[in-house]
Enzyme design. Structure first.
Site, PDB file in Angstrom:
ATOM      1  N   GLU A 123      34.516  35.554 -11.458  1.00 25.51           N
ATOM      2  CA  GLU A 123      33.774  34.931 -10.338  1.00 25.51           C
ATOM      3  C   GLU A 123      32.408  34.410 -10.772  1.00 25.51           C
ATOM      4  O   GLU A 123      31.438  34.466 -10.015  1.00 25.51           O
ATOM      5  CB  GLU A 123      33.615  35.924  -9.161  1.00 25.51           C
ATOM      6  CG  GLU A 123      34.889  36.556  -8.652  1.00 25.51           C
ATOM      7  CD  GLU A 123      35.857  35.548  -8.043  1.00 25.51           C
ATOM      8  OE1 GLU A 123      35.469  34.392  -7.819  1.00 25.51           O
ATOM      9  OE2 GLU A 123      37.013  35.922  -7.807  1.00 25.51           O
ATOM     10  N   GLY A 124      32.346  33.880 -11.980  1.00 23.91           N
ATOM     11  CA  GLY A 124      31.076  33.340 -12.488  1.00 23.91           C
ATOM     12  C   GLY A 124      30.365  34.381 -13.326  1.00 23.91           C
ATOM     13  O   GLY A 124      29.969  35.412 -12.801  1.00 23.91           O
TER      14      GLY A 124
END
Lengths: 601, 601
Positions: free
Chosen positions: A440-441
């Protein structure tokens, strides 16, 4: 195995004493709820955690998904859990009632996700992904898409995924090349490959729906040409039957941890028969994804804090039971050994874990509160909470993601040699928790998001709002004699945050973006420590109030423990901002100047 | 898999340019050696690392030792390696020639251990343990023990172990209860249990010799009643045959990492037929062990730095090859992506790893140099280096042990999702390296050793000698214009170290030992950062000299890389001492006051 994986007492402290979740029921959107319902939901989540998730924690790790004859087989408990999730309304629990959800406040939904993550993170991911994917269809999809997919997803019969990453496009999501070719029948023909897709195929569900980013033929390059599609493994045909949609699993990844959940490589359209349905408008896929991203990123924070909570209680149990050595002031070898929790250094390790877990959780619930306020309010007030949530999201993702690795590592250290072996679940937690700074980043991406974008949004309005919020807490705390020095310590840190931010924004106007953002990850760490210190001060205001009311002995012990943990954070963690500020104020482009060729030997 | 696991160039830089290992050959003890021999030894170690150790790194991890019919089976490559070690004189390479050793300087021996650890840590442990055990026999054993065991150990046919830990006695080694009952035949009858004993049984050798701590019947309690014994698995009988010595393996531990080496539980004397031979005098066992401990602890530092070196080169390779994203100053999506090493944040992660690995290694070689000086010198000079070595040993163990975990974690982060999967060896390194803060004395124990004992030894003489050494470097560096500001930064840090140390020693006289030592682990971290900063300044003096001599382009790139890494350490790592000093000066007994009952919820 240790029974306890979360503190119910602390959850209720945060929900009701600190953040007053019940106050949300005064707003029309949440008016059907009340404290009794919230309590029942939390208790049910704890029960599911204990009865269904926890007993399979090590089992799922030791028996990871297998790829057999083109199909992924997962641990049988996944099916049981998904059935329970479907029947109990756990998937889409915060979706509107009209969509088939429970319209539960995010704060309560997040509390449950924390509980499930602590019980068994890998298992938790299955319903969580379905929830997120369904949310995208719910907000951006057509009525037809909603009717086709959402009921099956909420019931746990169909799995949802987020399919972004490709071999050449990980952090650089604008570089995806999966192609969607429009047809006259309304659907698109999909061709391409995806990697690292969680829960993207398994035998605990009858179908999988990928919320997939792809590029419509002829779309502009980069992020502006990315669209969102629903791409099922089996597509519903007119007669209600499911037809294979040419979504092929190319293989499974063998991972360090988080092994209960399959991560696959996928190949779409090998036989030119993969169909996808556009979700929302063309070329807006990334914007849609990012509207969901806040929640996904907060889920990562919750996942990290959950795992660290579980590790902490295992360590705490062990330290209370394990006799080893004697007090430093009493070394007489003929006396019995004392439990290691009596050693200050061990207490320090336990306080560190508790400070990280409960501080992270407080920050996450603060974000949940902002998200709920964004839902129930309108106009300027809505925007205010939306800006605060946006600003704090990279922090609420990364602080727990990074610090919970250290927290679990300290839990492992508390168990010594036993912590390194698989008799206790801590070594698994150590492997599991390492995923969070990646998915998620990455932390690097979050740092650039915070410094490069969020603090500059609307001429720094979000940042100003944040400073106001913290200042309010400081002002209240300063008037309480026991808290004056801590309020001042936070005020100094906030002063330092303002100074560093102003300096870096000045660098942005005078030097290259490389120099400006070179230490964005350090800025994120700096911001995170200050945010969590703030959250400890927020908590301590409620603790002071509770202690003044003359609680029972047991309750008083709980509050005293929180008070010491608060002090721990301010005396051991907050001072770290000094070194960080010193470095951040240099902004000398040291790493920018390090030529690639100097990495030769 | 990445080929490179250490930098030969950097090893030679440290050995010859910084620490002038060749100068040791001027002393009679090392006079048979010269630079050519040293180079040949290093090159052979690199070749063994590359040809024998490295190809089995992942193999050994995926096929850990098995316990079958009371015998431990290990990967077949262990036998090949031990044979090579025996034939090449690698076991006991620094033992005196008269004992069958090579009388190699410790600095060279340590360089080789670093190479082997980087190539395959688990494999390295086998000969390393034999080396340490043989060393105990060599220094404290009778001629008979020496003749019986040392040749078989140096040849790699017999494994040696260090058998200290028992179920109730881990960090508290004075609480061991294994009993040794004297007999009239001269040997002792041993009864007891040991746990967590590395390489304590396996099929790559024909015998195992445990250097075991036990308590002679009737000995005083605690550390003063602990004796050292040689306890073989098979005891040599009069006619040269080997007779089973009632040393039984009760089971294997399943570990997070370091899986290529078996760790067992052992039970001695189940049939009342386990014999042990006293090494040295009765009740002095712990003192003997601790005389060897410096070397064991430095080996842990080398092991940690070795693993982190290997992870670093894998990450470096990946970052040079992996295209992802574009320069922050050039976001045009139609242009090709750049290798991620172009991103300042990635360079920061690589510089961090390099700063930790090369800084740790420099500190370890500094210790090796002190150890060698202790060997070749006499009288006051000998004592000086002995004191310096004693003081720095807990630092040289713990700084690499703790920081290399973070270094490997950053390597993993450089690879993103791939780092979390087992295609690359980094996830294994991440598991392997986590053992180091646990074995050979936990970090907590090292902190208490440093602050509670080492800085107070002989009225602080060791500490004063250390300050002198650092001051000498500062004084030299201050006169070089490019280094003045860094020399001053280190001088400030040293000032802070003096202030903190004086303050804590004052606390020791006024408050309980609990309060005095409560933050000893933080003090160790503080001391570690300053020591490694010193080592970077030591290195940079040699770098300046080399750069002034006008090196070739390739050489210049190497020195420039070192220079940037030096700057990285001073600008990113050294500032951490500020927050630590602030906390350490409080010494408020916060953790001491945290009552056990406050850990209730």
């Amino acid at each position: 195995m240790a029974e306890k994986f979360v503190s119910e007492r602390n959850l209720k402290f945060l929900l009701y004493e600190v953040f007053d979740a019940t106050s949300l029921t005064q707003y029309p959107y949440y008016k059907e709820h009340n404290r009794d319902i919230f309590d029942m939901v939390i208790e049910t989540a704890l029960k599911i955690g204990k009865d269904i998730l926890r007993p399979n924690l090590q089992e799922m790790d030791k028996n990871p998904p297998q790829y057999v004859d083109g199909q992924v087989r997962v641990h049988p408990s996944v099916k049981t859990f998904l059935k329970e999730c479907g029947e109990g309304g756990w998937i889409g629990s915060n979706a509107p009632v009209e969509m088939g959800g429970q319209q539960l406040p995010l704060m309560i939904a997040f509390a449950c996700r924390f509980i499930f993550s602590a019980a068994n993170y890998s298992a938790m991911v299955y319903p969580l992904l379905t929830d997120g994917a369904a949310h995208l269809i719910e907000v951006f999809g057509t009525d037809e898409l909603r009717e086709t997919y959402i009921p099956k997803m909420f019931s746990g019969e169909w799995q949802g995924t987020m399919a972004l990453t490709e071999p050449q496009a990980g952090s650089s999501v604008g570089d995806i090349t999966t192609v969607a070719e429009p047809t006259e029948e309304g659907y698109y023909v999909i061709r391409g490959q995806k990697i690292f897709i969680s829960a993207s195929d398994h035998d605990a569900v009858e179908n999988v729906v990928h919320l997939m980013l792809a590029r419509i033929k002829g779309a502009p390059p980069g992020v502006k040409g990315v669209s969102l599609f629903a791409v099922p493994k089996f597509r519903p045909s007119g007669n209600g039957e499911l037809v294979f949609n040419d979504v092929n699993i190319a293989g499974l990844y063998h991972k360090l941890g988080y092994r209960g959940s399959p991560i696959t490589q996928m190949s779409m359209g090998e036989n030119n028969d993969c169909r996808g349905w556009l979700v929302g408008e063309p070329n807006k896929g990334l914007a849609y994804m990012f509207q969901m991203m806040n929640e996904q990123r907060i889920d990562v924070g919750l996942g990290a804090a959950g795992i660290a909570s579980s590790a902490y209680y295992t360590a705490l149990d062990y330290c209370k039971e394990r006799p080893q050595g004697r007090r430093l002031s009493d070394k007489d070898p003929s006396k019995p050994q004392v439990p290691i929790i009596e050693h200050p250094d061990v207490k320090r390790m336990l306080l560190f874990q508790r400070a990280i877990v409960e501080g992270s959780l407080s920050l996450l619930f603060q974000c949940a509160m902002y998200a709920d306020m964004e839902i129930v309010l309108t106009g300027e007030e809505k925007e205010k909470y939306s800006l605060l949530l946006d600003l704090l999201t990279p922090v609420a993702k990364s602080y727990p993601a990074e610090m919970c690795i250290l927290s679990v590592s300290q839990a492992l250290q508390c168990l010594g040699g036993y912590g390194y072996c698989d008799e206790f679940p801590v070594e698994q937690h150590y492997r599991d928790v390492r995923i969070h700074p990646i998915h998620e980043g990455t932390t690097g991406i979050q740092g650039q998001d915070l410094l490069g974008r969020k603090v500059r949004v609307k001429d720094g309005k979000a940042f100003e709002l944040f400073l106001e919020q913290v200042q309010k807490t400081i002002t209240t705390a300063r008037d309480i004699p026991e808290l004056t020095s801590h309020a001042e310590a936070l005020e100094n840190a906030i002063g330092s945050l303002k100074q560093v931010t102003a300096h870096l924004l000045d660098v942005a106007t005078k030097q290259s973006p490389e120099v400006f953002l070179a230490d964005a990850t350090l800025y994120l760490e700096f911001f995170g420590i200050i945010s969590v210190a703030w959250q400890w001060l927020v908590q301590v205001l409620s603790i002071q109030k509770a202690l003044e009311a003359g609680p029972s002995k047991h309750e008083s012990q709980f509050y005293q423990g929180k008070l010491y943990t608060f002090r721990y954070f301010f005396h051991y963690e907050l001072p770290k901002v000094e070194g960080l500020a010193k470095r951040l104020l240099e902004a000398d482009g040291l790493t920018v100047g390090m030529n690639k060729s100097f990495f030769t030997d």
